[in-house]
Design an enzyme around this catalytic site. Structure first.
Site, PDB file in Angstrom:
ATOM      1  N   THR A 184      28.607 -82.159  61.569  1.00 35.41           N
ATOM      2  CA  THR A 184      28.762 -80.775  61.116  1.00 35.41           C
ATOM      3  C   THR A 184      29.003 -80.843  59.614  1.00 35.41           C
ATOM      4  O   THR A 184      29.446 -81.879  59.107  1.00 35.41           O
ATOM      5  CB  THR A 184      29.962 -80.101  61.812  1.00 35.41           C
ATOM      6  OG1 THR A 184      31.137 -80.827  61.464  1.00 35.41           O
ATOM      7  CG2 THR A 184      29.810 -80.110  63.319  1.00 35.41           C
ATOM      8  N   TRP A 445      42.032 -57.072  62.510  1.00 28.34           N
ATOM      9  CA  TRP A 445      40.984 -57.954  62.020  1.00 28.34           C
ATOM     10  C   TRP A 445      39.805 -57.156  61.485  1.00 28.34           C
ATOM     11  O   TRP A 445      39.305 -56.258  62.155  1.00 28.34           O
ATOM     12  CB  TRP A 445      40.467 -58.855  63.155  1.00 28.34           C
ATOM     13  CG  TRP A 445      41.380 -59.975  63.485  1.00 28.34           C
ATOM     14  CD1 TRP A 445      42.591 -60.245  62.905  1.00 28.34           C
ATOM     15  CD2 TRP A 445      41.161 -60.976  64.481  1.00 28.34           C
ATOM     16  NE1 TRP A 445      43.133 -61.354  63.483  1.00 28.34           N
ATOM     17  CE2 TRP A 445      42.282 -61.820  64.454  1.00 28.34           C
ATOM     18  CE3 TRP A 445      40.138 -61.229  65.379  1.00 28.34           C
ATOM     19  CZ2 TRP A 445      42.393 -62.921  65.295  1.00 28.34           C
ATOM     20  CZ3 TRP A 445      40.243 -62.315  66.220  1.00 28.34           C
ATOM     21  CH2 TRP A 445      41.369 -63.154  66.174  1.00 28.34           C
TER      22      TRP A 445
HETATM   23  P1  ADP Z   1      27.803 -76.277  60.027  1.00 28.54           P
HETATM   24  O1  ADP Z   1      27.599 -77.709  59.917  1.00 28.54           O
HETATM   25  O2  ADP Z   1      27.543 -75.469  58.805  1.00 28.54           O
HETATM   26  O3  ADP Z   1      29.060 -75.890  60.769  1.00 28.54           O
HETATM   27  P2  ADP Z   1      26.331 -75.309  62.264  1.00 28.54           P
HETATM   28  O4  ADP Z   1      24.926 -74.838  62.244  1.00 28.54           O
HETATM   29  O5  ADP Z   1      26.744 -76.223  63.327  1.00 28.54           O
HETATM   30  O6  ADP Z   1      26.535 -75.918  60.880  1.00 28.54           O
HETATM   31  O7  ADP Z   1      27.273 -74.041  62.239  1.00 28.54           O
HETATM   32  C1  ADP Z   1      27.588 -73.360  63.391  1.00 28.54           C
HETATM   33  C2  ADP Z   1      28.229 -72.043  63.044  1.00 28.54           C
HETATM   34  O8  ADP Z   1      27.276 -71.182  62.411  1.00 28.54           O
HETATM   35  C3  ADP Z   1      28.659 -71.269  64.240  1.00 28.54           C
HETATM   36  O9  ADP Z   1      29.893 -71.735  64.733  1.00 28.54           O
HETATM   37  C4  ADP Z   1      28.760 -69.852  63.657  1.00 28.54           C
HETATM   38  O10 ADP Z   1      29.960 -69.669  62.922  1.00 28.54           O
HETATM   39  C5  ADP Z   1      27.618 -69.818  62.675  1.00 28.54           C
HETATM   40  N1  ADP Z   1      26.473 -69.126  63.264  1.00 28.54           N
HETATM   41  C6  ADP Z   1      25.389 -69.674  63.840  1.00 28.54           C
HETATM   42  N2  ADP Z   1      24.540 -68.715  64.254  1.00 28.54           N
HETATM   43  C7  ADP Z   1      25.108 -67.516  63.957  1.00 28.54           C
HETATM   44  C8  ADP Z   1      24.743 -66.134  64.137  1.00 28.54           C
HETATM   45  N3  ADP Z   1      23.597 -65.784  64.688  1.00 28.54           N
HETATM   46  N4  ADP Z   1      25.606 -65.193  63.705  1.00 28.54           N
HETATM   47  C9  ADP Z   1      26.771 -65.515  63.117  1.00 28.54           C
HETATM   48  N5  ADP Z   1      27.169 -66.790  62.907  1.00 28.54           N
HETATM   49  C10 ADP Z   1      26.352 -67.780  63.325  1.00 28.54           C
END
Ligand code: ADP
Length: 542
Positions: A184, A445
């Site tokens: 991540t 929130w």
């Molecule tokens: P990183 O390494 O940046 O964490 P990821 O792609 O694994 O990369 O990130 C996942 C996060 O991205 C999710 O937990 C969420 O917060 C955000 N995310 C992914 N898709 C969406 C979406 N459609 N809407 C809002 N947030 C999203």
């Protein structure tokens, strides 16, 4: 127990490329490399060159479970390496080159990568980190001839594979053996390694190919606008082989001009990418008057896609937007396609659902809990922390002993996603925020995502970011940062008025500030941490 009498065939990544090579041998794979050269190849050639990669790895003494990194763009060589590494039983570790040098060397050292495949674009980066990554025995530069480099043990890819034939038979591995490792990005803490098994890659790829997933099928021409280092390119490099679809890999240039050119030239029907990519494509289409008639559908995710994006793409260009949510920990975690019932609803009702982050997809079970771990109802408005479990959801992280990443209760082991969301009875999820980005005002929130989506729908706004800043009376209040479209005038009061109909009045931003640019993380998300730091001394208007 009476056992089923089916054959014992393990679910292996090699079966995907074997299938594509056998049945879709002449289906094209088109790639632009980092020097701008376009390579036209096909699934049969990808398979045989992947076999050469495996043979060369064997000669290097690589064995099952060894980790091998790639620092590369989306092109044919990266695709060959994807399959050559995994089919052999070694582990494909895709590194995000947009991370900081120290993070990259930390990740490579933590993974104990033995070989690194590196695009010539990242040679300087590789030279900088080489002294800090002692596990790396060889650097394979993804090019024909080795460029001038101080890298120890460097070799040019084409030379390295040319000595090997493609006669290798890939081993029959245990489907539980590790296939990929992806960290991540570390926006909300240290990077964490997610290890996917062969079994989980094949299962999630199948889900990606279903009609409710991304409906990747052999009739499609796919443009992969998601980097292959971001969550395995959302499993699309695997799904394209499973279905035998035509695949276009755009290389480093993800500019709107380059994407639109390829959509038109290669008759692209489906593409996937983060919202910022599509926002810039829409802007480009508006500015140039060019159209993209072949494109039927895109998958958008990785961060919240604003409703205005769906409105423009569908109403003006006939492109259906499938909005999905996912994470490195499970790849695609939700589905954006309409159910039969939703297909019969009016446009407004459909758009309302599309603006949400998809709905529960078979294979990734979702659950909402409150701070005490108690279930939160799926009533469409009560927020809770989103938990996930399933056969391709990470059950633990690579070499990390941290009990807080998962919730163990009488229902089993659940991944804590760190997202705050609401869910409804049809399984639709609406992401309120990352838990760390939610704005806490007077005990309530405020969703920064809701504010941003409303703001980008206002005239003249190209991009928006909402962050919570310290406030003496309320604890935190929202500050809205906006990037204007070229030629637009900054009128903060009008922006607030444009947002007013879409959010509760106490959620409206206390101030709006124009900025030249909004910073993004390596995976295309708004870098909220940086913005909070940058505006930490901001004084609220009296
Ligand atoms: P990183 O390494 O940046 O964490 P990821 O792609 O694994 O990369 O990130 C996942 C996060 O991205 C999710 O937990 C969420 O917060 C955000 N995310 C992914 N898709 C969406 C979406 N459609 N809407 C809002 N947030 C999203």
């Amino acid at each position: 127990m009476l056992r089923g009498l089916n054959m014992d065939r393990q679910l292996l990544v090699s079966s995907l490329i074997e299938y594509a090579g056998r049945n879709h041998s002449s289906t094209e794979v088109i790639a632009t490399d980092s020097s701008g050269v376009v390579h036209r190849t096909n699934w049969s050639e990808v398979r045989s060159r992947a076999q050469q990669v495996s043979a060369a790895l064997l000669d290097e003494g690589i064995s099952t479970g060894d980790r091998i990194a790639t620092i590369a763009w989306n092109d044919h060589r990266h695709l060959e390496v994807y399959y050559g590494i995994t089919a052999l039983g070694s582990v494909l570790h895709t590194v995000n080159p947009r991370l900081r040098d120290q993070q990259i060397s930390w990740i490579i050292s933590h993974a104990e990568d033995q070989l690194v495949f590196v695009d010539p674009d990242f040679l300087r980066l590789a030279e900088t980190i080489a002294p800090e990554t002692p596990s790396v025995r060889k650097w394979v530069v993804l090019t024909d001839e080795l460029p001038e480099t101080s890298l120890p043990n460097a070799v040019a890819y084409e030379e390295w594979i040319s000595k090997r034939g493609s006669a290798i038979r890939w081993p029959l591995l245990d489907e539980w053996s590790a296939a990929t490792l992806c960290y991540t990005s570390g926006t909300t803490g240290d990077p964490k390694g997610v290890v996917q098994s062969h079994r989980s890659i094949v299962l999630q790829t199948w889900a990606t190919c279903t009609g409710d997933g991304h409906d990747v099928n052999s009739s499609q021409s796919i443009l992969l606008a998601v980097p292959m280092f971001h969550v395995n390119g959302w499993a699309i490099p695997f799904a394209a082989a499973m279905s035998g679809a035509k695949l276009v890999l755009p290389g480093p240039d993800l500019s709107a001009e380059a994407l639109v050119r390829q959509i038109r030239a290669e008759q692209i029907t489906f593409s996937a990418g983060v919202p910022t990519i599509w926002l810039s494509v829409v802007q480009y289409l508006k500015d140039t008057g060019v159209d993209i008639p072949s494109l039927q559908r895109i998958a958008v995710g990785g961060s919240a896609a604003p409703r205005s994006l769906m409105d423009t793409l569908e109403d003006d260009y006939g492109v259906f937007v499938s909005h999905v949510w996912g994470m490195t920990e499970m790849t695609q975690g939700s589905a954006g396609r309409f159910t039969h019932r939703v297909t019969g609803l009016n446009r407004e009702e459909q758009r309302r659902r599309q603006a949400m982050a998809g709905r529960e997809l078979y294979g990734v079970e979702l659950r909402l809990v409150d701070n005490n771990g108690e279930d939160v109802p799926r009533d469409g408005f009560s927020p809770g922390e989103l938990l996930a479990r399933g056969p391709w959801v990470a059950g633990a992280y690579f070499e990390l002993d941290d009990e807080t990443t998962h919730l163990q209760d009488e229902h089993g082991n659940w991944l804590r996603t760190g997202d705050v969301a609401t869910m409804d009875t049809e399984g639709y999820i609406a992401i309120v925020d990352r838990a760390k980005d939610v704005i806490k005002s007077g005990g309530e929130w405020i969703s920064s995502i809701e504010l941003e989506n409303a703001a980008v729908a206002a005239p003249g706004i190209a991009e928006a970011a909402a962050v919570g800043l310290r406030h003496d009376r309320w604890g935190e209040r929202p500050l809205l940062l906006v990037v204007l479209e070229p030629g637009a005038e900054f009128k903060p009061d009008e922006i607030v008025e444009a947002i007013r109909p879409h959010v509760a009045s106490w959620c409206l931003p206390d101030a709006v500030v124009e900025v030249e640019e909004i910073p993004h993380t390596g995976t295309g998300k708004i870098n909220k941490r940086l913005l909070r730091d940058r505006f930490s001394d901001f004084s609220w208007p009296q």
